[in-house]
Write an enzyme that holds these catalytic residues in place. Structure first.
Site, short mmCIF file in Angstrom:
data_model
loop_
_atom_site.label_atom_id
_atom_site.label_comp_id
_atom_site.label_asym_id
_atom_site.label_seq_id
_atom_site.Cartn_x
_atom_site.Cartn_y
_atom_site.Cartn_z
CG ASN A 1 -11.52 7.31 3.74
OD1 ASN A 1 -12.19 7.84 4.77
ND2 ASN A 1 -10.47 7.80 3.13
CG ASP B 1 -12.25 8.62 -0.25
OD1 ASP B 1 -10.89 8.62 -0.30
OD2 ASP B 1 -12.50 7.56 -0.66
N GLY C 1 -17.75 3.46 -4.25
CA GLY C 1 -17.42 4.23 -2.89
C GLY C 1 -16.69 5.62 -3.47
CE LYS D 1 -12.43 3.13 0.23
NZ LYS D 1 -12.33 4.03 -0.97
CE1 TYR E 1 0.69 9.79 -7.43
CE2 TYR E 1 0.92 8.04 -5.93
CZ TYR E 1 1.30 9.19 -6.62
OH TYR E 1 2.70 9.56 -6.20
CB SER F 1 -0.92 0.02 1.15
OG SER F 1 -1.31 1.12 1.35
P1 NDP Z 1 -15.24 0.47 -6.48
O1 NDP Z 1 -14.89 -1.11 -6.73
O2 NDP Z 1 -16.19 0.68 -5.43
O3 NDP Z 1 -15.95 0.80 -7.83
C1 NDP Z 1 -15.39 0.75 -9.31
C2 NDP Z 1 -16.02 1.30 -10.21
O4 NDP Z 1 -15.50 1.04 -11.56
C3 NDP Z 1 -17.37 0.90 -10.37
O5 NDP Z 1 -18.50 1.98 -10.90
C4 NDP Z 1 -17.28 -0.01 -11.36
O6 NDP Z 1 -18.73 -0.10 -12.41
C5 NDP Z 1 -16.18 0.56 -12.40
N1 NDP Z 1 -15.66 -0.60 -13.12
C6 NDP Z 1 -14.55 -1.36 -12.77
N2 NDP Z 1 -14.14 -2.40 -13.87
C7 NDP Z 1 -15.00 -1.74 -14.87
C8 NDP Z 1 -15.10 -2.25 -16.12
N3 NDP Z 1 -14.34 -2.90 -16.77
N4 NDP Z 1 -15.97 -1.34 -17.09
C9 NDP Z 1 -16.68 -0.38 -16.58
N5 NDP Z 1 -16.63 -0.07 -15.36
C10 NDP Z 1 -15.71 -0.72 -14.46
O7 NDP Z 1 -13.85 1.16 -6.23
P2 NDP Z 1 -13.78 2.56 -5.57
O8 NDP Z 1 -15.24 3.54 -6.24
O9 NDP Z 1 -13.46 2.59 -4.25
O10 NDP Z 1 -12.65 3.22 -6.70
C11 NDP Z 1 -12.49 3.48 -7.99
C12 NDP Z 1 -11.43 4.09 -8.25
O11 NDP Z 1 -10.97 5.40 -7.79
C13 NDP Z 1 -10.24 3.06 -8.06
O12 NDP Z 1 -9.24 3.12 -9.36
C14 NDP Z 1 -9.73 3.62 -6.94
O13 NDP Z 1 -8.36 3.49 -6.94
C15 NDP Z 1 -9.71 5.18 -7.24
N6 NDP Z 1 -9.80 5.85 -5.80
C16 NDP Z 1 -8.87 6.85 -5.52
C17 NDP Z 1 -9.13 7.54 -4.24
C18 NDP Z 1 -7.72 8.49 -4.22
O14 NDP Z 1 -7.65 9.00 -3.09
N7 NDP Z 1 -7.08 9.01 -5.39
C19 NDP Z 1 -9.73 7.44 -3.40
C20 NDP Z 1 -10.94 6.19 -3.99
C21 NDP Z 1 -10.70 5.57 -4.94
P3 NDP Z 1 -19.65 -1.49 -12.04
O15 NDP Z 1 -20.29 -0.65 -10.78
O16 NDP Z 1 -20.69 -1.56 -13.12
O17 NDP Z 1 -19.06 -2.60 -11.67
#
Ligand code: NDP
Length: 312
Positions: A87, A102, A130, A66, A224, A15
């Protein structure tokens, strides 16, 4: 007694947050250790319960827990309650308090991206997990008047809209099906595009085709890394930012909640950069398509694809 802070997720083997927080503790002479607890959903309640012990300052929570930790909290802050996701956990005696850092992390990142311009009022959000919930709450509280959420599984975007029903009553928050032509039509009316999907985290794919990106867009990718979306948007003349500022600031807010001290942002940023260069991956969406880190530095390109926002 060395105090403990744990990151609870599944998996959490590596991490960026660990590097960032340990460097912050060490630089301020705080005797604390940041640990990683890989716990399945079945083991979650026991793991969270352990945080009530006096040796814990608190914890971070990441994918996929979360939302699941919410009922395990004794109290939730307004942001955690509004997003339905936690978180960061702190202790009040034996009681556990759930926070969502977040939200402030996202707001700082957007503010920086917007810069001296007037804060726009329309946004397109890709994703409904999330991270997207923190984004939508942030946008609503920043005064956005129209937010359109696209998600692969429409029902999840609809669930998000329903969740925010009351707090979004004064503005337009809509879920729309994931069709390129609809996304294109919405983007033509919008200034802000946020990628809160994990597309681009483990592959060099973009959620949308480059042709529909306009030069006047402000594009924030929560991942990131310089994702394909960000590279395409930059080529189209748009202003772009990756998830670093959000990651750093959600971490800084958590650090202050645990320690009561201002976070040493420079130290944390340096630690993040070093961990990223060394191939440390995020706890969020641990990549599946890449080889496990072997201690050898991961090539810059692979590591850039692999990292993302941590417990955020
Ligand atoms: P979740 O697992 O809760 O959500 C993932 C999302 O991505 C859903 O909307 C999902 O759609 C979509 N998704 C995943 N794969 C596909 C695909 N192949 N095609 C279409 N849609 C897809 O994750 P989080 O919301 O927690 O995180 C999302 C992103 O944000 C991650 O990359 C995470 O690293 C980043 N993040 C960064 C933060 C930061 O501090 N910079 C903080 C929080 C998150 P579906 O619902 O249809 O599966």
């Amino acid at each position: 007694m060395t105090k403990r802070v744990v990151l609870i997720g599944h998996p959490v083997a590596h991490s960026l947050s660990g590097a960032m927080h340990q460097a912050a503790f060490d630089s301020l002479g705080i005797d604390a250790a940041y640990e990683f607890w890989d716990r399945s959903p079945m083991e979650l309640a026991d793991a969270v319960g352990a945080l009530r012990g006096d040796d814990f300052l608190g914890g971070n929570v990441t994918i996929p827990h979360k939302e699941r930790v919410v009922p395990l909290m004794d109290r939730m802050t307004e942001e955690a309650h509004a997003t339905g996701a936690v978180n960061t956990i702190t202790r009040e005696g034996k009681r556990l308090v759930g926070h969502n850092t977040d939200v402030p992390g996202f707001k700082i990142a957007l503010d920086k991206l917007v810069g001296k311009q007037k804060m726009p009022r329309y946004a397109v959000v890709l994703g409904a997990g999330g991270g997207a919930r923190a984004v939508v709450h942030g946008l609503i509280t920043l005064g956005f008047q129209r937010i359109v959420v696209f998600n692969r599984h429409l029902h999840r975007a609809e669930g998000l809209v329903k969740h925010f029903g009351r707090s979004a009553a004064h503005m337009e928050l809509r879920a729309m099906p994931w069709h390129e032509s609809i996304i294109e039509a919405e983007l033509a009316k919008t200034k802000v595009l946020i990628n809160a999907t994990s597309i681009g985290l483990t592959s060099d794919l973009s959620p949308i085709p480059p042709e529909i990106l306009q030069p006047n867009l402000l594009v924030l990718d929560l991942i990131y890394a310089q994702t394909r979306l960000l590279r395409d948007a930059k080529s189209a003349g748009a202003t772009v930012a990756d998830g670093e500022v959000m990651l750093l600031n959600q971490g800084a807010a958590a650090f202050t909640l645990w320690t009561g001290q201002a976070a040493p942002l420079d130290v944390m940023q340096e630690a993040l950069a070093a961990a990223r260069a060394g191939g440390v991956r995020s706890a969020e969406g641990e990549p599946t398509g890449l080889p496990e880190p072997s201690g050898e530095p991961v090539p810059a390109e692979a590591s850039a694809e692999a990292v993302a926002g941590d417990p955020g």
